[in-house]
Design a protein around this motif. Structure first.
Motif, PDB file in Angstrom:
ATOM      1  N   PHE A 157       0.886  -1.059  -0.129  1.00 57.70           N
ATOM      2  CA  PHE A 157       0.119  -0.042   0.006  1.00 57.70           C
ATOM      3  C   PHE A 157       1.060   1.109   0.009  1.00 57.70           C
ATOM      4  O   PHE A 157       0.584   2.330  -0.635  1.00 57.70           O
ATOM      5  CB  PHE A 157      -0.863  -0.135   1.266  1.00 57.70           C
ATOM      6  CG  PHE A 157      -2.361  -0.145   0.826  1.00 57.70           C
ATOM      7  CD1 PHE A 157      -3.139   0.843   0.223  1.00 57.70           C
ATOM      8  CD2 PHE A 157      -3.079  -1.108   1.234  1.00 57.70           C
ATOM      9  CE1 PHE A 157      -4.314   0.928  -0.153  1.00 57.70           C
ATOM     10  CE2 PHE A 157      -4.427  -1.288   1.078  1.00 57.70           C
ATOM     11  CZ  PHE A 157      -5.029   0.079   0.327  1.00 57.70           C
ATOM     12  N   GLU A 158       1.907   1.238   0.742  1.00 57.59           N
ATOM     13  CA  GLU A 158       2.721   2.394   0.929  1.00 57.59           C
ATOM     14  C   GLU A 158       3.325   2.631  -0.274  1.00 57.59           C
ATOM     15  O   GLU A 158       3.335   3.903  -0.916  1.00 57.59           O
ATOM     16  CB  GLU A 158       3.956   1.960   1.828  1.00 57.59           C
ATOM     17  CG  GLU A 158       4.830   3.168   2.357  1.00 57.59           C
ATOM     18  CD  GLU A 158       5.891   2.617   3.143  1.00 57.59           C
ATOM     19  OE1 GLU A 158       6.162   1.384   3.316  1.00 57.59           O
ATOM     20  OE2 GLU A 158       6.695   3.505   3.788  1.00 57.59           O
ATOM     21  N   HIS A 159       4.053   1.901  -1.040  1.00 61.37           N
ATOM     22  CA  HIS A 159       4.465   2.122  -2.489  1.00 61.37           C
ATOM     23  C   HIS A 159       3.321   2.439  -3.307  1.00 61.37           C
ATOM     24  O   HIS A 159       3.521   3.468  -4.280  1.00 61.37           O
ATOM     25  CB  HIS A 159       5.395   0.993  -3.087  1.00 61.37           C
ATOM     26  CG  HIS A 159       6.823   0.828  -2.191  1.00 61.37           C
ATOM     27  ND1 HIS A 159       7.109  -0.250  -1.298  1.00 61.37           N
ATOM     28  CD2 HIS A 159       7.710   1.537  -2.197  1.00 61.37           C
ATOM     29  CE1 HIS A 159       8.285   0.170  -0.919  1.00 61.37           C
ATOM     30  NE2 HIS A 159       8.585   1.163  -1.568  1.00 61.37           N
ATOM     31  N   LEU A 160       2.075   1.949  -3.349  1.00 57.12           N
ATOM     32  CA  LEU A 160       1.199   2.230  -4.220  1.00 57.12           C
ATOM     33  C   LEU A 160       0.929   3.772  -4.278  1.00 57.12           C
ATOM     34  O   LEU A 160       0.729   4.375  -5.076  1.00 57.12           O
ATOM     35  CB  LEU A 160      -0.002   1.276  -3.882  1.00 57.12           C
ATOM     36  CG  LEU A 160      -1.345   1.853  -4.725  1.00 57.12           C
ATOM     37  CD1 LEU A 160      -1.004   1.460  -6.236  1.00 57.12           C
ATOM     38  CD2 LEU A 160      -2.761   1.087  -4.083  1.00 57.12           C
ATOM     39  N   MET A 161       0.828   4.027  -2.731  1.00 56.83           N
ATOM     40  CA  MET A 161       0.489   5.534  -2.745  1.00 56.83           C
ATOM     41  C   MET A 161       1.588   6.595  -3.305  1.00 56.83           C
ATOM     42  O   MET A 161       1.489   7.365  -3.990  1.00 56.83           O
ATOM     43  CB  MET A 161       0.534   5.894  -1.139  1.00 56.83           C
ATOM     44  CG  MET A 161      -0.133   7.158  -0.642  1.00 56.83           C
ATOM     45  SD  MET A 161      -0.435   7.032   1.067  1.00 56.83           S
ATOM     46  CE  MET A 161       1.123   7.033   1.793  1.00 56.83           C
ATOM     47  N   THR A 162       2.808   5.975  -3.171  1.00 59.62           N
ATOM     48  CA  THR A 162       4.012   6.815  -3.783  1.00 59.62           C
ATOM     49  C   THR A 162       3.856   6.790  -5.382  1.00 59.62           C
ATOM     50  O   THR A 162       3.914   8.061  -5.939  1.00 59.62           O
ATOM     51  CB  THR A 162       5.480   6.092  -3.409  1.00 59.62           C
ATOM     52  OG1 THR A 162       5.424   5.793  -1.893  1.00 59.62           O
ATOM     53  CG2 THR A 162       6.755   6.998  -3.941  1.00 59.62           C
ATOM     54  N   VAL A 163       3.601   5.683  -5.878  1.00 59.27           N
ATOM     55  CA  VAL A 163       3.531   5.796  -7.183  1.00 59.27           C
ATOM     56  C   VAL A 163       2.160   6.642  -7.791  1.00 59.27           C
ATOM     57  O   VAL A 163       2.213   7.325  -8.716  1.00 59.27           O
ATOM     58  CB  VAL A 163       3.228   4.261  -7.765  1.00 59.27           C
ATOM     59  CG1 VAL A 163       2.897   4.093  -9.145  1.00 59.27           C
ATOM     60  CG2 VAL A 163       4.224   3.280  -7.648  1.00 59.27           C
ATOM     61  N   CYS A 164       1.023   6.496  -7.105  1.00 57.68           N
ATOM     62  CA  CYS A 164      -0.167   7.258  -7.280  1.00 57.68           C
ATOM     63  C   CYS A 164       0.316   8.811  -7.393  1.00 57.68           C
ATOM     64  O   CYS A 164      -0.044   9.568  -8.237  1.00 57.68           O
ATOM     65  CB  CYS A 164      -1.331   7.042  -6.367  1.00 57.68           C
ATOM     66  SG  CYS A 164      -1.972   5.228  -6.922  1.00 57.68           S
ATOM     67  N   ASP A 165       1.000   9.055  -6.254  1.00 52.93           N
ATOM     68  CA  ASP A 165       1.440  10.426  -6.196  1.00 52.93           C
ATOM     69  C   ASP A 165       2.296  10.910  -7.313  1.00 52.93           C
ATOM     70  O   ASP A 165       2.166  12.010  -7.819  1.00 52.93           O
ATOM     71  CB  ASP A 165       2.350  10.669  -4.571  1.00 52.93           C
ATOM     72  CG  ASP A 165       2.119  12.066  -4.195  1.00 52.93           C
ATOM     73  OD1 ASP A 165       0.899  12.399  -4.095  1.00 52.93           O
ATOM     74  OD2 ASP A 165       3.129  12.612  -3.828  1.00 52.93           O
ATOM     75  N   LYS A 166       3.313   9.969  -7.843  1.00 55.27           N
ATOM     76  CA  LYS A 166       4.143  10.379  -8.662  1.00 55.27           C
ATOM     77  C   LYS A 166       3.502  10.641 -10.097  1.00 55.27           C
ATOM     78  O   LYS A 166       3.635  11.866 -10.766  1.00 55.27           O
ATOM     79  CB  LYS A 166       5.216   9.400  -8.893  1.00 55.27           C
ATOM     80  CG  LYS A 166       6.391   9.712 -10.037  1.00 55.27           C
ATOM     81  CD  LYS A 166       7.246  10.516  -9.576  1.00 55.27           C
ATOM     82  CE  LYS A 166       8.307  11.128 -10.420  1.00 55.27           C
ATOM     83  NZ  LYS A 166       9.245  11.872  -9.805  1.00 55.27           N
TER      84      LYS A 166
END
Lengths: 376, 376
Positions: free
Chosen positions: A87-96
């Motif tokens: 979930f943490e990396h998903l959030m980072t990717v969405c933000d990017k």
């Protein structure tokens, strides 16, 4: 703008109506990525998602190729490995993706293996409720499996791939040159999924692999042929059942056992990677089918012989370190999402290329079988 | 099992093929929820997602109703308010659904307003790549808007609703009794969306509201009628364009301005709630259309008169506290997702009930208009 197509190149068209797309398979596709994308899609902005292993090898070439076609890209380099599907990396990717102001007709480009493809595809499926998605799979496994069919997702503490969406790519560029940089172990792990397509319903393809596997490993046209046949096989199943309500479950041959083994080894790639779990799982599925008097034990032996010959693990005892008891493996299988109303759904077989969905396999039989297989 | 249907009840069928579903609108539906669900869906496990404001009022009644129909439920009570539409809470909801072992034919039940519906619907859309979803909307806004059409999502630091999926509910139970517990302000905010359907393409409905609005506020059959007409209107648009590639954008009448105002007030509900932003936004859209010589200024005056009469804010100066300068509002509008290739897409109008999509509105015109409207 027409892209140059190598004569060695193969194209598999996945005919999913308005979600139809092409898979191009052949050498040099990363260098041609910009031209291939620009000739098909309108957007001129991209967010490239990749990992720290792949980035040093191919990121610059991809960025330049896109630039050459007038496509501006932002890049995000993530840690490599299964734990990145969080979930943490998903959030980072969405933000990017949002930071790069990628709009609905722009795209997310996944440059990497299955982990990057699953994560970036999930993000592409949920940012603005879906932006376009281009896959540049860099492992054999992702070229023949995860880049076909639109399944995306991340892992949960409750199990693998339990959170995700169906989001079809708009284009898949399977550059076969990049497979030369894979380790032998990585290539073999992908090969397990290639063999799977033969075992599901293509006995002739399995026989062809038994004869030609070393040419597939060596590269060249046999490799391209094996990848194209695999993508076509997966495409056929996905087209028949895009949302996995029925026959698509056949693709899980070897996976219920395999996922349980991955869970039992805490997804530590030093001990077991996905394709290795599938290899062992396919042998177990054939042996379990024989135990249930559904198939001949000779078929299980033939499957094991071939997978062993290419260097894949085929038995629980091939996994380094201790495994949990059979009861724990069974519990892990019950947590797998291929369970309906508490009953086990397994892919079993009547023989090579004759797999079928069995949706009422008794837990007691599985437990007995696992206890017999456990080396402890 | 047949549910008892009140004679006052209305049903709107949303004909989306294999994703078709019913919206039931009427009194006492929470008490009958178990029977209505059990008569339509197979699963017998549910995860109820609600918030701390709604839970004390209706959670126990809903759990009992499900129990009475043989449906076991897990419950999750979240903080109330727009800030709950975050990645963090999405993760918590997904985890709760998996912990409850909700499988594909089981369901997530959203008991609450738009925030809970959007968040729980998103989670239902991604856990196991989609489990069934039942909405029990408890605000007027969610009954007439967010519970129809399948849009789900969370907010990002880049803007509202920028991350989500399309995931249609399997059933919507709009219990009109619960609207009696809303504050006047909450009811009015929902009413803005009711009026919107008239303004888009139903001039007769808008005229009916001008005459009958106080009966709608009082409750009874006029209220049920207004809700059913709104759900039917939204359903018509959604059926014509499920994935928002075209005419569905009409539903955004007043929303581009409205979202910018919500962002400008940092989503502080003490200053502005969504429906209030839409109310002001609809007046601005009509005034801007008049400024562009597309509609008569009299229409804008008529819209403002009605919204003011029911007690809704209609001007920037109705928002308590200072607003950022026009340039900042414009920037917030540009971040809104209704932007393609950098050009503004607005819903403008030729008059009451004659809205249309304008996809090339010059930013300079909008800026000039906003500067003129700014009270500073």
């Amino acid at each position: 703008m027409n892209a140059i197509t190598s004569s060695a190149e193969r194209k598999v068209h996945v005919p999913l109506g308005e979600r139809a797309y092409d898979i191009l398979i052949g050498p040099g596709l990363i260098a041609r990525a910009g031209a291939e994308i620009a000739s098909r899609l309108k957007g001129r902005k991209a967010a490239i998602i990749t990992d720290e292993h792949v980035a040093p090898l191919y990121l610059e070439a991809l960025v330049k190729s896109l630039e050459g076609a007038g496509i501006v890209s932002a890049q995000l380099v993530l840690p490599a490995g299964e734990k990145t599907k969080s979930f943490e990396h998903l959030m980072t990717v969405c933000d990017k993706i949002l930071e790069a102001r990628v709009e609905r007709n722009d795209y997310v480009v996944a440059l990497g293996g299955g982990v990057i493809g699953d994560l970036a595809g999930f993000a592409a499926g949920i940012v603005r409720r879906g932006v376009r998605f281009v896959q540049v799979p860099t492992s054999l496994l992702s070229q023949v499996d995860s880049s076909v069919g639109g399944k995306t997702g991340i892992n949960s503490r409750h199990g693998k791939n339990l959170i995700g969406v169906f989001h079809q790519p708009d284009l898949v560029l399977a550059d076969t040159d990049v497979l030369n940089s894979l380790s032998g172990r990585e290539f073999r792990a992908g090969y397990a999924e290639v063999a799977k397509y033969g075992l599901i319903d293509k006995p002739d393809f399995f026989a062809w692999l038994e004869t030609n596997w070393s040419a597939v490993f060596a590269g060249g046209s046999a490799r391209i042929e094996a990848i194209a046949t695999s993508c076509q096989a997966k495409s056929d199943v996905v087209v028949a059942d895009e949302r996995e309500n029925g026959p698509r479950a056949l693709l899980n041959l070897g996976h219920t056992f395999g996922h349980a083994l991955e869970a039992a080894t805490a997804y530590e790639s030093a001990r077991l990677v996905h394709g290795e779990g599938v290899s062992i799982g396919m042998v177990l599925a054939h042996e379990f089918s024989a135990r249930m008097n559904l198939a001949s034990p000779d078929d299980a032996k033939r499957v094991e012989k071939h997978l062993k010959e290419v260097g894949l693990p085929t038995r629980l005892s091939d996994i380094p370190g201790a495994l949990p008891p059979a009861e724990t493996l069974l519990e892990a299988m019950a947590q797998d999402k291929k369970v309906k109303n508490g009953k086990f759904t397994f892919i079993l077989t009547h023989g090579i290329g004759r797999s079928f969905i069995a949706d009422d396999v008794p837990a007691s039989e599985v437990l007995g079988f696992l206890k017999q297989k456990q080396p402890q």
